[in-house]
Scaffold this motif. Structure first.
Motif, PDB file in Angstrom:
ATOM      1  N   VAL A   1       0.879  -0.833  -0.390  1.00 15.35           N
ATOM      2  CA  VAL A   1       0.005  -0.207  -0.310  1.00 15.35           C
ATOM      3  C   VAL A   1       0.837   1.392   0.061  1.00 15.35           C
ATOM      4  O   VAL A   1       0.628   2.164  -0.579  1.00 15.35           O
ATOM      5  CB  VAL A   1      -1.091  -0.056   1.573  1.00 15.35           C
ATOM      6  CG1 VAL A   1      -1.832   1.202   1.542  1.00 15.35           C
ATOM      7  CG2 VAL A   1      -2.075  -1.336   1.247  1.00 15.35           C
ATOM      8  N   ASP A   2       1.760   1.322   0.822  1.00  9.94           N
ATOM      9  CA  ASP A   2       2.737   2.716   1.061  1.00  9.94           C
ATOM     10  C   ASP A   2       3.367   3.085  -0.263  1.00  9.94           C
ATOM     11  O   ASP A   2       3.450   3.895  -0.699  1.00  9.94           O
ATOM     12  CB  ASP A   2       4.146   2.029   1.527  1.00  9.94           C
ATOM     13  CG  ASP A   2       4.554   3.866   1.938  1.00  9.94           C
ATOM     14  OD1 ASP A   2       4.180   4.206   2.033  1.00  9.94           O
ATOM     15  OD2 ASP A   2       5.938   2.790   2.494  1.00  9.94           O
ATOM     16  N   SER A   3       3.784   1.385  -0.923  1.00  9.59           N
ATOM     17  CA  SER A   3       4.435   1.814  -2.164  1.00  9.59           C
ATOM     18  C   SER A   3       3.757   2.100  -3.602  1.00  9.59           C
ATOM     19  O   SER A   3       4.044   3.098  -4.108  1.00  9.59           O
ATOM     20  CB  SER A   3       5.264   0.260  -2.686  1.00  9.59           C
ATOM     21  OG  SER A   3       5.437   0.058  -4.033  1.00  9.59           O
ATOM     22  N   LEU A   4       2.428   1.753  -3.762  1.00 12.24           N
ATOM     23  CA  LEU A   4       1.450   1.598  -4.040  1.00 12.24           C
ATOM     24  C   LEU A   4       1.275   3.526  -3.908  1.00 12.24           C
ATOM     25  O   LEU A   4       0.997   4.312  -5.843  1.00 12.24           O
ATOM     26  CB  LEU A   4       0.114   0.993  -4.711  1.00 12.24           C
ATOM     27  CG  LEU A   4       0.489  -0.091  -5.491  1.00 12.24           C
ATOM     28  CD1 LEU A   4      -1.013  -0.511  -4.369  1.00 12.24           C
ATOM     29  CD2 LEU A   4       0.205   0.041  -6.292  1.00 12.24           C
ATOM     30  N   GLN A   5       1.362   4.377  -2.442  1.00 13.00           N
ATOM     31  CA  GLN A   5       0.815   5.269  -2.163  1.00 13.00           C
ATOM     32  C   GLN A   5       1.881   5.964  -3.248  1.00 13.00           C
ATOM     33  O   GLN A   5       1.500   7.247  -3.265  1.00 13.00           O
ATOM     34  CB  GLN A   5       0.806   5.598  -1.126  1.00 13.00           C
ATOM     35  CG  GLN A   5      -0.939   5.259  -0.536  1.00 13.00           C
ATOM     36  CD  GLN A   5      -1.162   5.319   0.658  1.00 13.00           C
ATOM     37  OE1 GLN A   5       0.001   5.210   1.942  1.00 13.00           O
ATOM     38  NE2 GLN A   5      -2.095   5.347   1.024  1.00 13.00           N
ATOM     39  N   ASN A   6       3.286   6.138  -2.906  1.00 17.95           N
ATOM     40  CA  ASN A   6       4.083   6.551  -3.347  1.00 17.95           C
ATOM     41  C   ASN A   6       4.318   6.652  -4.829  1.00 17.95           C
ATOM     42  O   ASN A   6       4.668   7.628  -5.608  1.00 17.95           O
ATOM     43  CB  ASN A   6       5.725   5.948  -2.679  1.00 17.95           C
ATOM     44  CG  ASN A   6       6.076   6.741  -1.380  1.00 17.95           C
ATOM     45  OD1 ASN A   6       5.149   7.165  -0.679  1.00 17.95           O
ATOM     46  ND2 ASN A   6       6.624   5.177  -1.265  1.00 17.95           N
ATOM     47  N   GLU A   7       4.086   6.017  -5.785  1.00 15.94           N
ATOM     48  CA  GLU A   7       3.887   5.522  -6.801  1.00 15.94           C
ATOM     49  C   GLU A   7       2.630   7.075  -7.878  1.00 15.94           C
ATOM     50  O   GLU A   7       3.025   6.996  -8.401  1.00 15.94           O
ATOM     51  CB  GLU A   7       3.559   4.390  -7.572  1.00 15.94           C
ATOM     52  CG  GLU A   7       3.183   3.533  -8.821  1.00 15.94           C
ATOM     53  CD  GLU A   7       3.253   2.256  -9.251  1.00 15.94           C
ATOM     54  OE1 GLU A   7       2.915   2.125 -10.159  1.00 15.94           O
ATOM     55  OE2 GLU A   7       3.626   1.685  -8.455  1.00 15.94           O
ATOM     56  N   LEU A   8       1.571   6.567  -6.670  1.00 15.98           N
ATOM     57  CA  LEU A   8       0.433   7.100  -7.051  1.00 15.98           C
ATOM     58  C   LEU A   8       0.818   8.739  -6.892  1.00 15.98           C
ATOM     59  O   LEU A   8       0.548   9.789  -7.799  1.00 15.98           O
ATOM     60  CB  LEU A   8      -0.621   7.027  -6.484  1.00 15.98           C
ATOM     61  CG  LEU A   8      -2.218   8.210  -6.654  1.00 15.98           C
ATOM     62  CD1 LEU A   8      -2.589   7.769  -7.794  1.00 15.98           C
ATOM     63  CD2 LEU A   8      -3.311   7.903  -6.064  1.00 15.98           C
ATOM     64  N   ALA A   9       1.817   9.114  -6.184  1.00 15.62           N
ATOM     65  CA  ALA A   9       2.476  10.187  -6.204  1.00 15.62           C
ATOM     66  C   ALA A   9       3.116  11.393  -6.570  1.00 15.62           C
ATOM     67  O   ALA A   9       2.951  11.496  -7.539  1.00 15.62           O
ATOM     68  CB  ALA A   9       2.927  10.574  -4.498  1.00 15.62           C
ATOM     69  N   ASP A  10       3.947   9.773  -7.074  1.00 14.69           N
ATOM     70  CA  ASP A  10       4.751  10.423  -8.082  1.00 14.69           C
ATOM     71  C   ASP A  10       3.791  11.175  -9.795  1.00 14.69           C
ATOM     72  O   ASP A  10       4.352  11.682 -10.651  1.00 14.69           O
ATOM     73  CB  ASP A  10       5.958   9.364  -8.378  1.00 14.69           C
ATOM     74  CG  ASP A  10       6.986   9.810  -9.871  1.00 14.69           C
ATOM     75  OD1 ASP A  10       7.693  10.544  -9.426  1.00 14.69           O
ATOM     76  OD2 ASP A  10       7.123   8.924 -10.402  1.00 14.69           O
ATOM     77  N   THR A  11       2.845   9.986  -9.991  1.00 16.01           N
ATOM     78  CA  THR A  11       2.385   9.459 -11.302  1.00 16.01           C
ATOM     79  C   THR A  11       0.966  11.472 -11.346  1.00 16.01           C
ATOM     80  O   THR A  11       1.440  12.313 -11.806  1.00 16.01           O
ATOM     81  CB  THR A  11       1.183   8.699 -11.061  1.00 16.01           C
ATOM     82  OG1 THR A  11       1.857   7.236 -11.257  1.00 16.01           O
ATOM     83  CG2 THR A  11       0.690   9.031 -12.407  1.00 16.01           C
ATOM     84  N   LYS A  12       0.967  11.137 -10.216  1.00 17.57           N
ATOM     85  CA  LYS A  12       0.288  12.862  -9.931  1.00 17.57           C
ATOM     86  C   LYS A  12       1.240  14.125 -10.195  1.00 17.57           C
ATOM     87  O   LYS A  12       0.576  14.793 -11.501  1.00 17.57           O
ATOM     88  CB  LYS A  12      -0.405  12.938  -8.874  1.00 17.57           C
ATOM     89  CG  LYS A  12      -1.489  11.981  -8.696  1.00 17.57           C
ATOM     90  CD  LYS A  12      -2.277  12.490  -7.176  1.00 17.57           C
ATOM     91  CE  LYS A  12      -3.683  11.551  -7.013  1.00 17.57           C
ATOM     92  NZ  LYS A  12      -4.169  12.015  -5.177  1.00 17.57           N
ATOM     93  N   SER A  13       2.198  13.982  -9.926  1.00 15.42           N
ATOM     94  CA  SER A  13       3.244  15.749  -9.689  1.00 15.42           C
ATOM     95  C   SER A  13       4.082  15.258 -11.387  1.00 15.42           C
ATOM     96  O   SER A  13       3.758  16.522 -11.996  1.00 15.42           O
ATOM     97  CB  SER A  13       4.320  15.043  -9.271  1.00 15.42           C
ATOM     98  OG  SER A  13       5.737  16.016  -9.726  1.00 15.42           O
TER      99      SER A  13
END
Length: 100
Positions: free
Chosen positions: A78-90
């Motif tokens: 979940v933490d990894s996916l949240q980081n990936e999502l934040a990177d994608t949004k950026s």
């Protein structure tokens, strides 16, 4: 690693009212780190927070060590996916700014 940064396993077990075998189970599953100094076993001070979480899961939810392993693996994902999502949004924001 300095001796003052290590917590004696028996002290933790007494404080949290858990069996040493529970800590051994967590270690055998690779969930915690145990260091041995002169035949005495310790947990690094910075890892005690994770151990406390595992103890709460075990005591409050009655989850066995294998279940705790599953929970912690899912939390890492979940933490990894949240980081990936934040990177994608950026990256998406940058793309939108570049194409305005």
């Amino acid at each position: 690693m300095a001796q003052h940064n290590l917590i004696l396993i028996e002290t933790l077990c007494t404080h949290y009212e858990i069996e040493v075998s529970f800590v051994d189970s967590l270690y055998n599953l690779g969930l915690i780190e145990i260091l041995t100094v002169e035949q005495t076993r310790f947990i690094p001070e910075e890892k005690v927070g994770d151990l406390e979480k595992m103890i709460r899961i075990h005591q409050d939810l009655e989850v066995n060590p294998e279940g705790i392993d599953v929970i912690f693996n899912l939390l890492k994902k979940v933490d990894s996916l949240q980081n990936e999502l934040a990177d994608t949004k950026s990256r998406l924001r940058r793309y939108k700014l570049e194409n305005q």
